[in-house]
Write an enzyme that holds these catalytic residues in place. Sequence first.
Site, mmCIF file in Angstrom:
data_model
loop_
_atom_site.group_PDB
_atom_site.id
_atom_site.type_symbol
_atom_site.label_atom_id
_atom_site.label_comp_id
_atom_site.label_asym_id
_atom_site.label_seq_id
_atom_site.Cartn_x
_atom_site.Cartn_y
_atom_site.Cartn_z
ATOM 1 N N LEU A 1 1.056 -1.162 -0.080
ATOM 2 C CA LEU A 1 -0.013 0.092 -0.003
ATOM 3 C C LEU A 1 0.676 1.425 0.055
ATOM 4 O O LEU A 1 0.558 2.051 0.744
ATOM 5 C CB LEU A 1 -0.814 -0.076 1.234
ATOM 6 C CG LEU A 1 -2.130 -1.213 1.154
ATOM 7 C CD1 LEU A 1 -2.874 -0.722 2.245
ATOM 8 C CD2 LEU A 1 -2.737 -1.011 -0.144
ATOM 9 N N CYS A 2 1.905 1.299 -0.694
ATOM 10 C CA CYS A 2 2.751 2.532 -0.806
ATOM 11 C C CYS A 2 3.125 2.740 -2.397
ATOM 12 O O CYS A 2 3.975 3.088 -2.660
ATOM 13 C CB CYS A 2 4.060 2.121 -0.071
ATOM 14 S SG CYS A 2 4.725 0.652 -0.201
ATOM 15 N N GLY A 3 1.910 2.296 -3.207
ATOM 16 C CA GLY A 3 2.050 2.978 -4.547
ATOM 17 C C GLY A 3 3.242 2.111 -5.318
ATOM 18 O O GLY A 3 3.394 0.907 -5.233
#
Lengths: 132, 290
Positions: free
Chosen positions: B90-92
């Site tokens: 969930l950090c691109g």
Amino acid sequence: MQLQIVTTNRQVLDCEVEEVYAPGILGQIGILPEHTTFLTVLDPGELRYRQNGRDHFLAVSGGVADVVRDVVTILADSAEPADEINVDRARNAEKNATSALAAALADTPEHEAARQALARARARLVAAGRVR
Amino acid sequence: MASLKAIRRRVSSVKSTQQITKAMKMVAAAKLRRAQEAAIASRPYAERLEHMVGQLLTRLDDNAALHPLLQPATDRAPRLILYVASDRGLCGGYNANLWRTLTAEVTQTTRRPRLFTIGRKGHDSAQSAGLDEIDTRPMPASLNAPAVARELAHRMEQLFISGEVGTIDIVYSSFRSTLSQVPTVERLLPFSRPAASDLTSQVETDYLFEPNPATIVGYLLPRLLEVHILHALLEAAASELAARMTAMDSATRNASEMIDRLTLQMNRARQAAITTELMEIISGAEALNG
């Protein structure tokens, strides 16, 4: 003469001082203005500097000191001003290190680590003792 | 057209997703500030140490004999890459970008390089790609980073001195700004002799070394290695948080857009239902009058 003390996570000190005494690896060293260019390793111990005629104390746990053109730079693993030292913690650390030192076999990494921990704890206690 | 009830349900589900992404963004932003401060606070020490080592090495001839960490790189032993990724997703594109840089490095090396991974995502990718991973560690929190850096530096030193690996590089994400994190490859070991031209301007002539240059180099070099690793870990931590913040911000914005679209649909469906009902009533009344 300028004194800068820097540790891995902060700049502890950057000020004008008259003299500095540091725990060199070959014994106590004193640095006055116009000192020759000089680089040495420091042992854990007490560092003293004089500013406006008043002495200040710090506990350093090893590092290097560099003197170039009246700028003293000290890179320490840690440096705590005497009045910030937690004496109870230092005393505890000294006790733990002493027993670890007694338990460890000579010439093992554990022995060396305990010896250094003991030196650090003692340096903190000595420096802290100065403010009392 | 979907039923009014179904659309309502979707709107509320998107709303709760948005609340989560918004909270994650906020948490990342708060942590990012602290991570950035830690990275900045470690800079003065690193710069001075670097300078000191440079001063020392330019003054001494035959560096290689002085300390094992100055031994020139050999082709005989494989290369080791210290790969710093994140523990969580969930950090691109953070991990994907790093991985692309790493695979480029791996294909460039003729001999199969070895890998030491930091962060679960790095470990997972290395495993599924079947790379030669010698060990792995979780990504440290910035408070723990100095201790982890010390341990890693010690490990790298041993691997290098024992000759198990010939060179050591680190791949991490360098933090430029909140919007830009750049995957970076840096040489950790062996240390290179600084270019003489960088330093000659400020070289002092009569330097006194106490007790002797070898002892000082022996003290400084392991610390320099440690500081390099610490710097990479802190930058990576800041980059990860920045990437997560940006990713969660755009997720929150996408959710808003989706809610707007669904609300429009929902209103249309309601209108249609009302219109139909009215038509039914009117036509019923007309039938009675007629």
